[in-house]
Design a protein around this motif. Structure first.
Motif, PDB file in Angstrom:
ATOM      1  N   ALA A 168       0.835  -1.213   0.000  1.00 10.71           N
ATOM      2  CA  ALA A 168       0.000   0.000   0.000  1.00 10.71           C
ATOM      3  C   ALA A 168       0.866   1.259   0.000  1.00 10.71           C
ATOM      4  O   ALA A 168       0.580   2.219  -0.726  1.00 10.71           O
ATOM      5  N   MET A 169       1.936   1.265   0.783  1.00 13.87           N
ATOM      6  CA  MET A 169       2.793   2.453   0.855  1.00 13.87           C
ATOM      7  C   MET A 169       3.589   2.632  -0.430  1.00 13.87           C
ATOM      8  O   MET A 169       3.857   3.761  -0.838  1.00 13.87           O
ATOM      9  N   TYR A 170       3.926   1.530  -1.088  1.00 11.10           N
ATOM     10  CA  TYR A 170       4.600   1.633  -2.378  1.00 11.10           C
ATOM     11  C   TYR A 170       3.670   2.287  -3.397  1.00 11.10           C
ATOM     12  O   TYR A 170       4.082   3.152  -4.172  1.00 11.10           O
ATOM     13  N   ALA A 219      11.120   5.312  -6.158  1.00 12.46           N
ATOM     14  CA  ALA A 219       9.949   5.163  -5.286  1.00 12.46           C
ATOM     15  C   ALA A 219      10.218   4.137  -4.188  1.00 12.46           C
ATOM     16  O   ALA A 219       9.858   4.347  -3.023  1.00 12.46           O
ATOM     17  N   LYS A 220      10.875   3.040  -4.547  1.00 14.01           N
ATOM     18  CA  LYS A 220      11.222   2.027  -3.538  1.00 14.01           C
ATOM     19  C   LYS A 220      12.155   2.613  -2.480  1.00 14.01           C
ATOM     20  O   LYS A 220      11.982   2.385  -1.281  1.00 14.01           O
ATOM     21  N   ASP A 221      13.145   3.380  -2.936  1.00 12.51           N
ATOM     22  CA  ASP A 221      14.090   4.001  -2.003  1.00 12.51           C
ATOM     23  C   ASP A 221      13.384   4.969  -1.064  1.00 12.51           C
ATOM     24  O   ASP A 221      13.640   4.969   0.144  1.00 12.51           O
ATOM     25  N   VAL A 222      12.507   5.794  -1.625  1.00 15.37           N
ATOM     26  CA  VAL A 222      11.786   6.777  -0.817  1.00 15.37           C
ATOM     27  C   VAL A 222      10.884   6.058   0.185  1.00 15.37           C
ATOM     28  O   VAL A 222      10.790   6.449   1.354  1.00 15.37           O
ATOM     29  N   MET A 223      10.226   4.986  -0.262  1.00 13.33           N
ATOM     30  CA  MET A 223       9.373   4.224   0.642  1.00 13.33           C
ATOM     31  C   MET A 223      10.199   3.643   1.790  1.00 13.33           C
ATOM     32  O   MET A 223       9.786   3.716   2.954  1.00 13.33           O
ATOM     33  N   GLN A 224      11.362   3.084   1.468  1.00 11.61           N
ATOM     34  CA  GLN A 224      12.248   2.523   2.496  1.00 11.61           C
ATOM     35  C   GLN A 224      12.645   3.596   3.515  1.00 11.61           C
ATOM     36  O   GLN A 224      12.625   3.351   4.724  1.00 11.61           O
ATOM     37  N   GLU A 225      12.991   4.778   3.015  1.00 10.75           N
ATOM     38  CA  GLU A 225      13.357   5.875   3.906  1.00 10.75           C
ATOM     39  C   GLU A 225      12.186   6.258   4.801  1.00 10.75           C
ATOM     40  O   GLU A 225      12.357   6.556   5.984  1.00 10.75           O
ATOM     41  N   GLY A 226      10.981   6.250   4.226  1.00 10.59           N
ATOM     42  CA  GLY A 226       9.778   6.555   5.003  1.00 10.59           C
ATOM     43  C   GLY A 226       9.541   5.530   6.106  1.00 10.59           C
ATOM     44  O   GLY A 226       9.206   5.894   7.245  1.00 10.59           O
ATOM     45  N   PHE A 227       9.724   4.264   5.791  1.00 14.34           N
ATOM     46  CA  PHE A 227       9.575   3.219   6.812  1.00 14.34           C
ATOM     47  C   PHE A 227      10.619   3.380   7.907  1.00 14.34           C
ATOM     48  O   PHE A 227      10.303   3.259   9.099  1.00 14.34           O
ATOM     49  N   LEU A 228      11.859   3.661   7.518  1.00 14.51           N
ATOM     50  CA  LEU A 228      12.903   3.866   8.527  1.00 14.51           C
ATOM     51  C   LEU A 228      12.552   5.029   9.450  1.00 14.51           C
ATOM     52  O   LEU A 228      12.720   4.944  10.669  1.00 14.51           O
ATOM     53  N   LYS A 229      12.061   6.106   8.851  1.00 15.23           N
ATOM     54  CA  LYS A 229      11.657   7.265   9.648  1.00 15.23           C
ATOM     55  C   LYS A 229      10.522   6.878  10.604  1.00 15.23           C
ATOM     56  O   LYS A 229      10.529   7.242  11.779  1.00 15.23           O
ATOM     57  N   ALA A 230       9.558   6.115  10.102  1.00 15.27           N
ATOM     58  CA  ALA A 230       8.427   5.685  10.942  1.00 15.27           C
ATOM     59  C   ALA A 230       8.923   4.802  12.091  1.00 15.27           C
ATOM     60  O   ALA A 230       8.487   4.965  13.239  1.00 15.27           O
ATOM     61  N   ALA A 256      -2.841   5.108   8.504  1.00 18.10           N
ATOM     62  CA  ALA A 256      -2.982   6.532   8.181  1.00 18.10           C
ATOM     63  C   ALA A 256      -1.771   7.315   8.676  1.00 18.10           C
ATOM     64  O   ALA A 256      -1.278   8.216   7.988  1.00 18.10           O
ATOM     65  N   TRP A 257      -1.303   6.972   9.874  1.00 17.18           N
ATOM     66  CA  TRP A 257      -0.116   7.623  10.432  1.00 17.18           C
ATOM     67  C   TRP A 257       1.096   7.344   9.551  1.00 17.18           C
ATOM     68  O   TRP A 257       1.860   8.248   9.206  1.00 17.18           O
ATOM     69  N   LEU A 258       1.265   6.090   9.151  1.00 15.13           N
ATOM     70  CA  LEU A 258       2.381   5.698   8.298  1.00 15.13           C
ATOM     71  C   LEU A 258       2.280   6.368   6.925  1.00 15.13           C
ATOM     72  O   LEU A 258       3.281   6.862   6.392  1.00 15.13           O
ATOM     73  N   LYS A 259       1.080   6.421   6.375  1.00 18.47           N
ATOM     74  CA  LYS A 259       0.871   7.045   5.062  1.00 18.47           C
ATOM     75  C   LYS A 259       1.306   8.505   5.091  1.00 18.47           C
ATOM     76  O   LYS A 259       1.939   8.997   4.154  1.00 18.47           O
ATOM     77  N   ARG A 260       1.000   9.187   6.166  1.00 19.30           N
ATOM     78  CA  ARG A 260       1.392  10.596   6.287  1.00 19.30           C
ATOM     79  C   ARG A 260       2.916  10.728   6.277  1.00 19.30           C
ATOM     80  O   ARG A 260       3.474  11.619   5.635  1.00 19.30           O
ATOM     81  N   ILE A 261       3.591   9.827   6.977  1.00 15.15           N
ATOM     82  CA  ILE A 261       5.057   9.850   6.993  1.00 15.15           C
ATOM     83  C   ILE A 261       5.606   9.570   5.593  1.00 15.15           C
ATOM     84  O   ILE A 261       6.526  10.247   5.124  1.00 15.15           O
TER      85      ILE A 261
END
Length: 171
Positions: free
Chosen positions: A18-20, A33-44, A59-64
């Motif tokens: 879903a986040m991808y 996009a994969k890299d950005v998603m990975q960075e977003g997960f790390l931040k979360a 929803a919280w994760l999607k915002r991040i």
């Protein structure tokens, strides 16, 4: 859960697809996009203690993830035109928002991707992600009035492109 790798892996597995999809709406290159998603997960994962359960975790994760996309795009020199009070003539009249019914959702999304960046991200956040102007203002770090103006202009441009496209489609 922070530091618990198995729990983090479960969250990743649960939300990655879903986040991808969300990331791909902002970052056109699939590898980026994969890299950005990975960075977003790390931040979360580093901010899990900030999750208070006030909204669904997704929803919280999607915002991040969206913020990570926007941050990435800003680094690529995404600049928003600052609006002054004279420029601000907000007519958010959805009654004028009509496009031909034969135009598919996918065609609309493709046309949104062709909009200038200053319109594209506000239109996506508002029409596709469902954020309001206050939330868009916070995500993009722009004034609320700029969000409203960019949405109005973006929707007008989108509508015109779609209507022109449809005329050529049936000709």
């Amino acid at each position: 859960m922070q530091g618990n790798r198995k729990a983090q892996l479960k969250l990743y597995d649960l939300y990655a697809d879903a986040m991808y999809s969300v990331t791909c709406r902002y970052i056109q290159n699939r590898e980026d996009a994969k890299d950005v998603m990975q960075e977003g997960f790390l931040k979360a994962f580093t901010r899990l203690q900030q999750y208070k359960g006030e909204v669904a975790f997704g929803a919280w994760l999607k915002r991040i993830i969206i913020n990570q996309c926007i941050d990435t795009l800003k680094k690529r020199s995404l600049v928003y035109e600052e609006m002054n009070e004279q420029t601000l003539t907000i007519i958010d009249d959805d009654a004028t928002w009509e496009v031909h019914s034969d135009i598919s959702k996918q065609e609309i999304i493709q046309v949104i991707d062709t909009l200038p960046d200053t319109y594209k991200y506000v239109v996506k956040l508002y029409l596709i992600e469902g954020y309001d102007h206050q939330e868009i203002s916070e995500i993009l770090n722009i004034p609320v009035r700029t969000s409203r103006t960019q949405l109005m202009r973006g929707k007008t441009k989108l509508k015109n492109i779609l209507n022109d496209h449809f005329k050529h489609k049936i000709s």
